[in-house]
Design an enzyme around this catalytic site. Structure first.
Site, PDB file in Angstrom:
ATOM      1  N   MET A  33       0.848  -1.198   0.000  1.00 65.02           N
ATOM      2  CA  MET A  33       0.000   0.000   0.000  1.00 65.02           C
ATOM      3  C   MET A  33       0.885   1.250   0.000  1.00 65.02           C
ATOM      4  SD  MET A  33      -3.431  -0.921   2.034  1.00 65.02           S
ATOM      5  CE  MET A  33      -2.851  -0.712   3.706  1.00 65.02           C
ATOM      6  N   GLU A  38      11.930  -0.444   4.929  1.00 63.92           N
ATOM      7  CA  GLU A  38      12.849  -1.559   4.702  1.00 63.92           C
ATOM      8  C   GLU A  38      12.126  -2.915   4.657  1.00 63.92           C
ATOM      9  OE1 GLU A  38      16.214  -2.250   4.013  1.00 63.92           O
ATOM     10  OE2 GLU A  38      15.992  -0.193   3.341  1.00 63.92           O
ATOM     11  N   GLY A  39      11.024  -3.035   5.385  1.00 63.13           N
ATOM     12  CA  GLY A  39      10.262  -4.289   5.353  1.00 63.13           C
ATOM     13  C   GLY A  39       9.775  -4.588   3.944  1.00 63.13           C
ATOM     14  N   HIS A  40       9.153  -3.578   3.312  1.00 62.02           N
ATOM     15  CA  HIS A  40       8.689  -3.768   1.931  1.00 62.02           C
ATOM     16  C   HIS A  40       9.878  -4.036   1.004  1.00 62.02           C
ATOM     17  CE1 HIS A  40       5.532  -0.859   3.486  1.00 62.02           C
ATOM     18  NE2 HIS A  40       4.787  -1.866   3.086  1.00 62.02           N
ATOM     19  N   GLN A 151       5.992 -11.298   7.069  1.00 63.66           N
ATOM     20  CA  GLN A 151       5.507 -12.053   8.235  1.00 63.66           C
ATOM     21  C   GLN A 151       4.870 -11.148   9.290  1.00 63.66           C
ATOM     22  OE1 GLN A 151       8.230 -14.877  10.216  1.00 63.66           O
ATOM     23  NE2 GLN A 151       7.130 -14.401  12.105  1.00 63.66           N
ATOM     24  N   ASP A 153       2.470  -9.220   9.033  1.00 71.15           N
ATOM     25  CA  ASP A 153       1.032  -9.470   8.915  1.00 71.15           C
ATOM     26  C   ASP A 153       0.839 -10.974   8.726  1.00 71.15           C
ATOM     27  OD1 ASP A 153      -0.049  -6.678   8.893  1.00 71.15           O
ATOM     28  OD2 ASP A 153       1.371  -6.532   7.246  1.00 71.15           O
ATOM     29  N   GLN A 156      -2.588 -12.261   7.763  1.00 72.57           N
ATOM     30  CA  GLN A 156      -2.867 -11.910   6.358  1.00 72.57           C
ATOM     31  C   GLN A 156      -2.193 -12.906   5.419  1.00 72.57           C
ATOM     32  OE1 GLN A 156      -2.771  -7.831   4.429  1.00 72.57           O
ATOM     33  NE2 GLN A 156      -0.692  -8.454   3.984  1.00 72.57           N
TER      34      GLN A 156
END
Ligand code: PAF
Length: 283
Positions: A33, A38-40, A151, A153, A156
């Site tokens: 979104m 850094e996660g994305h 992870q 989420d 999800q």
């Protein structure tokens, strides 16, 4: 650094992806979104490492926000997101508008699988219906070989994994590790809502998971005891609006009474007005 192709029209992107596949090259998909951190980017890096062609999507999906949630205020910064994706050598970025995704007369929704019911499903009732619907649409518009999810989420990820299995979707669903700030807080686009005091307090979510893992490693098997310690860790830090603290089976997400090697700890709590979630395997 080659700029990724930024596409707003789903049928154009589908043709690009099909021609890549026809050449026998694998396609990786990273749905987001936006408000990338850094996660994305770790998901994008994994896709770029494993696939010949990587598509990232940036779409703040209105159908997964409840009426009193932060859809209107959700951070949006397309330009810097595309620049970050360019640095990671993303090949294409899909940035549709809500009208393109949900045209006039749109009325078909996915009924999410059973793993959507507890925890997030109870607290944010329409969230997974919106997530499953938009992810299925993205899978249809972008016929990728592999799709990467974080992870953080975890529920999800399990919803999407079961949806892909149940609906025979020809895509492999992969989960990638949580990326954390130096003090342990899981990276999230919503962390930017925290003021300085809340930001310090938010670390307690990570610490309560660490505490759970430590207790399990010391041989504590009783889930209720571990949950009690997790709650006190949060409360000591001043986090009193705890949505849930749970120890679950990683596949069914059923709560366990006795901790096993694969048990996952989940936590959701409000820090000030911001709802944060985190999890880790503790067995
Ligand atoms: O995890 C997210 O950012 C979103 O829920 C997703 C998977 C991109 C669907 O809108």
């Amino acid at each position: 650094m080659a700029a990724p192709r930024v596409v707003t029209d789903g049928s154009v992107l589908r043709e690009i992806v099909r021609s890549v596949s026809r050449e026998g090259r694998t396609v990786g998909l990273v749905p987001t979104m936006g408000a990338l951190h850094e996660g994305h980017l770790s998901l994008v890096r994994r896709s770029v490492a494993e696939c010949a062609f990587t598509v990232a999507t940036i779409f703040v999906n209105p159908t997964q926000f409840g009426p009193r949630e932060d859809f209107a205020h959700y951070p949006r910064n397309l330009e810097s997101d595309v620049a970050a994706l360019a640095r990671e050598r993303t090949d294409a970025v899909f940035t549709p508008t809500p009208d393109q995704m949900y045209g006039e007369g749109f009325s078909t929704f996915v009924q999410p699988p059973a793993v959507a019911r507890p925890f997030e499903g109870r607290s944010r009732p329409d969230q997974f219906r919106g997530v499953a619907t938009v992810v299925l649409k993205l899978f249809n518009l972008i016929p990728a070989d592999v799709a990467y999810f974080g992870q953080k989420d975890y529920q999800q990820f399990r919803v999407i994994q079961d949806m892909a299995r149940d609906l025979d979707l020809p895509v492999r669903v992969e989960v990638c590790p949580i990326i954390r700030e130096p003090d342990g807080l899981a990276m999230s686009s919503r962390n930017r809502y925290l003021d300085a005091t809340e930001r310090r307090r938010a670390r307690a979510l990570f610490l309560c998971l660490e505490r759970a893992a430590q207790l399990a490693q010391q041989g504590e098997r009783d889930a209720a005891t571990i949950r009690g310690h997790m709650r006190s860790q949060l409360e000591t830090a001043g986090i009193t609006r705890i949505d849930y603290v749970a120890l679950v089976d990683p596949v069914s997400l059923d709560e366990v009474h006795e901790v096993k090697d694969n048990t996952m700890a989940l936590v959701a709590a409000y820090v000030g007005g911001t709802r944060l979630i985190d999890n880790r395997r503790i067995g």
